[in-house]
Design a protein around this motif. Structure first.
Motif, PDB file in Angstrom:
ATOM      1  N   VAL A  58       0.840  -1.068   0.056  1.00 27.85           N
ATOM      2  CA  VAL A  58       0.109   0.016   0.101  1.00 27.85           C
ATOM      3  C   VAL A  58       0.893   1.078   0.100  1.00 27.85           C
ATOM      4  O   VAL A  58       2.103   1.082   0.389  1.00 27.85           O
ATOM      5  CB  VAL A  58      -0.905  -0.094   1.223  1.00 27.85           C
ATOM      6  N   THR A  59       0.182   2.322  -0.521  1.00 29.57           N
ATOM      7  CA  THR A  59       1.040   3.664  -0.596  1.00 29.57           C
ATOM      8  C   THR A  59       0.548   4.534   0.602  1.00 29.57           C
ATOM      9  O   THR A  59      -0.359   4.032   1.083  1.00 29.57           O
ATOM     10  CB  THR A  59       0.774   4.415  -2.010  1.00 29.57           C
ATOM     11  N   ILE A  60       1.245   5.534   0.845  1.00 30.77           N
ATOM     12  CA  ILE A  60       0.725   6.449   1.811  1.00 30.77           C
ATOM     13  C   ILE A  60      -0.618   6.936   1.569  1.00 30.77           C
ATOM     14  O   ILE A  60      -1.426   7.203   2.396  1.00 30.77           O
ATOM     15  CB  ILE A  60       1.696   7.632   2.281  1.00 30.77           C
ATOM     16  N   CYS A  61      -0.839   7.193   0.250  1.00 31.19           N
ATOM     17  CA  CYS A  61      -2.163   7.826  -0.177  1.00 31.19           C
ATOM     18  C   CYS A  61      -3.312   6.590   0.000  1.00 31.19           C
ATOM     19  O   CYS A  61      -4.384   7.108   0.364  1.00 31.19           O
ATOM     20  CB  CYS A  61      -2.182   8.113  -1.732  1.00 31.19           C
ATOM     21  N   ASP A  62      -2.964   5.149  -0.025  1.00 31.97           N
ATOM     22  CA  ASP A  62      -3.944   4.221   0.332  1.00 31.97           C
ATOM     23  C   ASP A  62      -4.297   4.384   1.676  1.00 31.97           C
ATOM     24  O   ASP A  62      -5.399   4.413   2.225  1.00 31.97           O
ATOM     25  CB  ASP A  62      -3.541   2.968  -0.166  1.00 31.97           C
ATOM     26  N   LEU A  63      -3.366   4.537   2.560  1.00 36.53           N
ATOM     27  CA  LEU A  63      -3.493   4.583   3.906  1.00 36.53           C
ATOM     28  C   LEU A  63      -4.277   5.593   4.520  1.00 36.53           C
ATOM     29  O   LEU A  63      -5.086   5.712   5.294  1.00 36.53           O
ATOM     30  CB  LEU A  63      -2.219   4.543   4.803  1.00 36.53           C
ATOM     31  N   LEU A  64      -4.008   6.916   3.890  1.00 38.20           N
ATOM     32  CA  LEU A  64      -4.766   8.094   4.228  1.00 38.20           C
ATOM     33  C   LEU A  64      -6.075   8.102   3.642  1.00 38.20           C
ATOM     34  O   LEU A  64      -7.134   8.379   4.568  1.00 38.20           O
ATOM     35  CB  LEU A  64      -4.220   9.329   3.725  1.00 38.20           C
ATOM     36  N   ALA A  65      -6.529   7.201   2.484  1.00 28.17           N
ATOM     37  CA  ALA A  65      -7.937   7.143   1.973  1.00 28.17           C
ATOM     38  C   ALA A  65      -8.558   6.004   3.061  1.00 28.17           C
ATOM     39  O   ALA A  65      -9.711   6.365   3.489  1.00 28.17           O
ATOM     40  CB  ALA A  65      -7.906   6.587   0.659  1.00 28.17           C
ATOM     41  N   VAL A  66      -7.912   4.997   3.308  1.00 33.48           N
ATOM     42  CA  VAL A  66      -8.678   4.173   4.218  1.00 33.48           C
ATOM     43  C   VAL A  66      -9.037   4.872   5.543  1.00 33.48           C
ATOM     44  O   VAL A  66      -9.863   4.515   6.118  1.00 33.48           O
ATOM     45  CB  VAL A  66      -7.660   2.877   4.577  1.00 33.48           C
ATOM     46  N   ASN A  67      -7.900   5.638   6.189  1.00 35.09           N
ATOM     47  CA  ASN A  67      -8.100   6.221   7.426  1.00 35.09           C
ATOM     48  C   ASN A  67      -9.168   7.337   7.002  1.00 35.09           C
ATOM     49  O   ASN A  67     -10.172   7.243   8.361  1.00 35.09           O
ATOM     50  CB  ASN A  67      -6.733   7.362   7.876  1.00 35.09           C
ATOM     51  N   ASP A  68      -9.434   7.864   6.046  1.00 35.64           N
ATOM     52  CA  ASP A  68     -10.354   8.761   6.019  1.00 35.64           C
ATOM     53  C   ASP A  68     -11.752   7.990   6.106  1.00 35.64           C
ATOM     54  O   ASP A  68     -12.861   8.659   6.666  1.00 35.64           O
ATOM     55  CB  ASP A  68     -10.304   9.612   4.838  1.00 35.64           C
ATOM     56  N   SER A  69     -11.896   6.847   5.338  1.00 33.50           N
ATOM     57  CA  SER A  69     -13.113   6.074   5.202  1.00 33.50           C
ATOM     58  C   SER A  69     -13.404   5.608   6.688  1.00 33.50           C
ATOM     59  O   SER A  69     -14.741   5.685   7.123  1.00 33.50           O
ATOM     60  CB  SER A  69     -12.814   5.071   4.467  1.00 33.50           C
ATOM     61  N   ILE A  70     -12.621   5.176   7.403  1.00 37.00           N
ATOM     62  CA  ILE A  70     -12.753   4.616   8.745  1.00 37.00           C
ATOM     63  C   ILE A  70     -13.102   5.703   9.696  1.00 37.00           C
ATOM     64  O   ILE A  70     -14.106   5.432  10.317  1.00 37.00           O
ATOM     65  CB  ILE A  70     -11.387   3.994   9.450  1.00 37.00           C
ATOM     66  N   ARG A  71     -12.464   6.881   9.608  1.00 36.62           N
ATOM     67  CA  ARG A  71     -12.811   8.177  10.525  1.00 36.62           C
ATOM     68  C   ARG A  71     -14.306   8.410  10.330  1.00 36.62           C
ATOM     69  O   ARG A  71     -15.286   8.792  11.247  1.00 36.62           O
ATOM     70  CB  ARG A  71     -12.175   9.173  10.017  1.00 36.62           C
ATOM     71  N   LYS A  72     -14.810   8.590   9.004  1.00 40.74           N
ATOM     72  CA  LYS A  72     -16.221   8.909   8.346  1.00 40.74           C
ATOM     73  C   LYS A  72     -17.195   7.655   8.996  1.00 40.74           C
ATOM     74  O   LYS A  72     -18.339   8.078   9.728  1.00 40.74           O
ATOM     75  CB  LYS A  72     -16.406   9.019   7.101  1.00 40.74           C
ATOM     76  N   THR A  73     -16.921   6.594   8.851  1.00 37.98           N
ATOM     77  CA  THR A  73     -17.695   5.252   9.402  1.00 37.98           C
ATOM     78  C   THR A  73     -17.689   5.668  10.854  1.00 37.98           C
ATOM     79  O   THR A  73     -18.836   5.388  11.507  1.00 37.98           O
ATOM     80  CB  THR A  73     -17.068   3.990   9.058  1.00 37.98           C
ATOM     81  N   LEU A  74     -16.813   5.808  11.672  1.00 37.01           N
ATOM     82  CA  LEU A  74     -16.740   5.871  13.416  1.00 37.01           C
ATOM     83  C   LEU A  74     -17.508   6.992  13.546  1.00 37.01           C
ATOM     84  O   LEU A  74     -18.258   7.056  14.483  1.00 37.01           O
ATOM     85  CB  LEU A  74     -15.412   5.788  13.844  1.00 37.01           C
ATOM     86  N   ARG A  75     -17.351   8.049  12.872  1.00 31.83           N
ATOM     87  CA  ARG A  75     -18.206   9.323  13.019  1.00 31.83           C
ATOM     88  C   ARG A  75     -19.688   8.999  12.965  1.00 31.83           C
ATOM     89  O   ARG A  75     -20.375   9.278  14.023  1.00 31.83           O
ATOM     90  CB  ARG A  75     -17.893  10.598  12.067  1.00 31.83           C
ATOM     91  N   ASP A  76     -20.144   8.393  12.166  1.00 32.04           N
ATOM     92  CA  ASP A  76     -21.437   8.030  11.847  1.00 32.04           C
ATOM     93  C   ASP A  76     -21.700   7.096  12.838  1.00 32.04           C
ATOM     94  O   ASP A  76     -23.149   7.020  13.446  1.00 32.04           O
ATOM     95  CB  ASP A  76     -21.748   7.366  10.437  1.00 32.04           C
ATOM     96  N   VAL A  77     -21.070   6.052  13.389  1.00 31.53           N
ATOM     97  CA  VAL A  77     -21.325   5.249  14.424  1.00 31.53           C
ATOM     98  C   VAL A  77     -21.643   6.136  15.778  1.00 31.53           C
ATOM     99  O   VAL A  77     -22.468   5.587  16.383  1.00 31.53           O
ATOM    100  CB  VAL A  77     -20.416   4.115  14.736  1.00 31.53           C
ATOM    101  N   MET A  78     -20.790   6.969  16.030  1.00 38.90           N
ATOM    102  CA  MET A  78     -20.862   7.940  17.195  1.00 38.90           C
ATOM    103  C   MET A  78     -22.232   8.586  17.242  1.00 38.90           C
ATOM    104  O   MET A  78     -22.888   8.722  18.034  1.00 38.90           O
ATOM    105  CB  MET A  78     -19.785   8.858  17.155  1.00 38.90           C
ATOM    106  N   LYS A  79     -22.841   9.022  15.996  1.00 38.34           N
ATOM    107  CA  LYS A  79     -23.906   9.840  15.884  1.00 38.34           C
ATOM    108  C   LYS A  79     -25.265   8.943  16.207  1.00 38.34           C
ATOM    109  O   LYS A  79     -26.023   9.120  16.912  1.00 38.34           O
ATOM    110  CB  LYS A  79     -24.164  10.331  14.592  1.00 38.34           C
ATOM    111  N   THR A  80     -24.921   7.465  15.510  1.00 38.54           N
ATOM    112  CA  THR A  80     -26.153   6.318  15.920  1.00 38.54           C
ATOM    113  C   THR A  80     -25.998   6.227  17.266  1.00 38.54           C
ATOM    114  O   THR A  80     -27.098   6.123  17.943  1.00 38.54           O
ATOM    115  CB  THR A  80     -25.782   5.324  15.163  1.00 38.54           C
ATOM    116  N   GLU A  81     -24.649   6.156  18.179  1.00 42.00           N
ATOM    117  CA  GLU A  81     -24.858   5.986  19.484  1.00 42.00           C
ATOM    118  C   GLU A  81     -25.450   6.761  20.546  1.00 42.00           C
ATOM    119  O   GLU A  81     -26.147   6.674  21.239  1.00 42.00           O
ATOM    120  CB  GLU A  81     -23.263   5.486  19.920  1.00 42.00           C
TER     121      GLU A  81
END
Length: 100
Positions: free
Chosen positions: A58-81
């Motif tokens: 993976v490249t650093i760009c891949d990791l940054l994209a995955v991190n952003d995806s995970i951050r957005k998902t966890l933000r939505d989980v937090m809202k649901t909580e």
């Protein structure tokens, strides 16, 4: 993952309805736990630390994209909580007011 099964309800009283609401909140919490676990496994996969899976390049760009995806998902989980907490508090209040 199988679909949750709610009890069949024909004639329901106040206490039973409150119990069903609380049970549904619990099932939603379980679903969110599965989402959080999947996000953790996604990160492990990209970091090459997921057990039983060969590391991928993976490249650093891949990791940054995955991190952003995970951050957005966890933000939505937090809202649901937060919403589930509110529902639970309302159900508890309904139960407490039922004794009056």
């Amino acid at each position: 993952m199988s679909m949750p099964k709610l009890p069949e309800i024909d004639n329901i009283n106040r206490e039973d309805s409150i119990n069903v609401i609380i049970a549904s909140i619990g099932m939603q919490e379980l679903a969110l736990a599965h989402v959080i676990n999947a996000e953790g496994e996604k990160l492990q996969y990209f970091l090459g630390t997921l057990e039983g899976v060969e590391p991928v390049e993976v490249t650093i760009c891949d990791l940054l994209a995955v991190n952003d995806s995970i951050r957005k998902t966890l933000r939505d989980v937090m809202k649901t909580e937060i919403l589930l907490q509110s529902k639970l508090e309302d159900a508890i209040e309904l139960d407490a007011n039922g004794d009056e």
